[in-house]
Design an enzyme around this catalytic site. Sequence first.
Site, PDB file in Angstrom:
ATOM      1  N   ASP A 206       0.830  -1.194   0.000  1.00  0.00           N
ATOM      2  CA  ASP A 206       0.000   0.000   0.000  1.00  0.00           C
ATOM      3  C   ASP A 206       0.875   1.258   0.000  1.00  0.00           C
ATOM      4  O   ASP A 206       1.895   1.304   0.692  1.00  0.00           O
ATOM      5  CB  ASP A 206      -0.845  -0.035   1.290  1.00  0.00           C
ATOM      6  CG  ASP A 206      -1.965   0.976   1.293  1.00  0.00           C
ATOM      7  OD1 ASP A 206      -2.760   0.983   0.356  1.00  0.00           O
ATOM      8  OD2 ASP A 206      -2.036   1.765   2.257  1.00  0.00           O
ATOM      9  N   GLU A 257       2.033  -0.304  -4.835  1.00  0.00           N
ATOM     10  CA  GLU A 257       1.100   0.746  -5.271  1.00  0.00           C
ATOM     11  C   GLU A 257       1.862   2.061  -5.163  1.00  0.00           C
ATOM     12  O   GLU A 257       2.147   2.539  -4.063  1.00  0.00           O
ATOM     13  CB  GLU A 257      -0.136   0.796  -4.369  1.00  0.00           C
ATOM     14  CG  GLU A 257      -1.132   1.849  -4.832  1.00  0.00           C
ATOM     15  CD  GLU A 257      -1.956   2.500  -3.720  1.00  0.00           C
ATOM     16  OE1 GLU A 257      -3.000   3.080  -4.033  1.00  0.00           O
ATOM     17  OE2 GLU A 257      -1.545   2.457  -2.539  1.00  0.00           O
TER      18      GLU A 257
HETATM   19  C1  GLC Z   1      -4.266   2.999  -0.698  1.00  0.00           C
HETATM   20  C2  GLC Z   1      -5.469   2.077  -0.741  1.00  0.00           C
HETATM   21  C3  GLC Z   1      -6.665   2.844  -0.271  1.00  0.00           C
HETATM   22  C4  GLC Z   1      -6.429   3.282   1.153  1.00  0.00           C
HETATM   23  C5  GLC Z   1      -5.140   4.104   1.267  1.00  0.00           C
HETATM   24  C6  GLC Z   1      -4.721   4.266   2.697  1.00  0.00           C
HETATM   25  O1  GLC Z   1      -4.343   4.024  -1.612  1.00  0.00           O
HETATM   26  O2  GLC Z   1      -5.620   1.536  -2.017  1.00  0.00           O
HETATM   27  O3  GLC Z   1      -7.845   2.098  -0.357  1.00  0.00           O
HETATM   28  O4  GLC Z   1      -7.498   4.064   1.607  1.00  0.00           O
HETATM   29  O5  GLC Z   1      -4.075   3.465   0.603  1.00  0.00           O
HETATM   30  O6  GLC Z   1      -4.245   3.071   3.236  1.00  0.00           O
END
Ligand code: GLC
Length: 544
Positions: A206, A257
Amino acid sequence: MGSNENQAVVYQVYLRSFRDADGDGVGDLPGLCEGLPAIADLGCDAIWLNPCYPSPQKDHGYDIADYRSIDPRFGTLDDFDALVDQAHRLGLKVFMDMVANHCSSQHPWFRQALAAPADSPVRRRFLFRDGRGDQGQEPPNNWESVFGGPAWTRTTDADGRPGQWYLHSFDSAQPDFNWRDPAVAAEFESVLAFWFDRGVDGFRIDVAHGNVKDQELPDCAPGHNYAMWDQPEVHQIYRSWRSVADSYQPPRYLVGEIWLPESSSLSAYLRDDELDQAFDFGLLIQPWNGPRMRQAVEAGLAQAGGTLPAWVLSNHDVHRAATRYGQEQCLDRPEPTDMIAAARRQGPVDLALGTRRARAVAALVLALPGAVFLYQGEELGLPEVLDLPDEARQDPIWLRSQGRELGRDGCRVPLPWTAGQASNDGFSPTGAAPAWLPQPAIFAGLNRQAQDSDPWSTLSVYRSLIKARRAMFGDDPGIAWLESPPATLALRRGDGVCVVNFGEQTVALPDSWRPDALVSTCPMDWPLLPPDSACWLKAGEGRH
Ligand code: GLC
């Protein structure tokens, strides 16, 4: 480095909305086990499971209170072990979600930190600072939370007086860790090993570019907050995680991500001793437009350095594809700060058109070299639910913006499985509580069972694409663009060709392309490719 994962089709399971086995209206691990054969039948190679650890669910699991267990709403560790076992028997790998930028404000470390005095070592695991102003009444800097509002919340000391502030890049229930504290790094290495030892095949990481902040926590100018993201020290984390992942046989897989402005490069994260892959969101933020999609594909392949992109068309943070492509297409390029917002626009939707285009873009992305992450429900062509009742909405983005932004609940509505006896369009067993978000009437008609037997349903199109992908294109890591009729894009990869018609007219494909094998996103009368559709062609030996 992992190898075959780099070209896998990975099905993203948003657990609370996938399938409910115990009838409480919320999806769970036993429900996922019931639905796994459907994922295997689609031809996927792996699942990625959004966070299912114990959590107060302020951001639906992205606020983790215990990194070594399962939230009782979703099941038990035994249920998890059973899931991994069944997935492996079906030939599916299992990736979990690692949230290391922040935890939940209910995590024991944060509770300990709150109870401790200002200069205590247990506070150093987070980013506590004194406030500005003579009473410390102003936040330590001007940073804003990604979810809206200030990125700082003030604490109350044991004696009831206002105390220090803590940083939260997201919701106030998600305090950011201080990755400069060695205790944090050691803890996460141990957490990764805990799950790898249970048979987990990899992690999606994440906000991987966010874990380390500029040490000075400087005020930021309007626009992109450079001090909050992509700091050089972040790479040390992934070097250490790589060595944990590589200490297993086979080596475990790590995908990040990472949202960077278009000008920056992902390749630093993809060095041999860091992540296997990074999500590529370049296609997701493009309108339905051939040249723009082509540029995004080229940029994605170039940015992936020595590896291949992990393409994403949709996920639990953006509006669903059928809705996005059925709206007015906006050709402005999104600002770096606005990339997710670009995929969460409102406005009238022509769903039939959006659905045809979404299938065509799926054909484009599945033709590309790299992994493809497929968000649950996209294979059913589900629309974004834009008209959820206000009182049903739960996303912190909706709550923190006082309803100015709809947030992400509309792509998280529980999946329809059948139109029969069971509750919530077959998401839950008979007699269950209402689904945690109400399903609109249109979901019933899009249920999986009905689509299964219709050869031109979105589900059947997805299945034939995923199943034909390897046979059509092999594992070739490169593509070549072909000359093609106006308003179309055509690319060759290995022995296969993918053609997408972005125009408003049916086009006749060159007779010399007549294929021996053909897969298309709508019925096709060779050589005529209808508007808003795509096809894959494969010639026998020696042609093309
Ligand atoms: C990422 C996740 C999202 C979440 C954020 C905070 O972007 O995909 O759903 O709210 O991180 O953890």
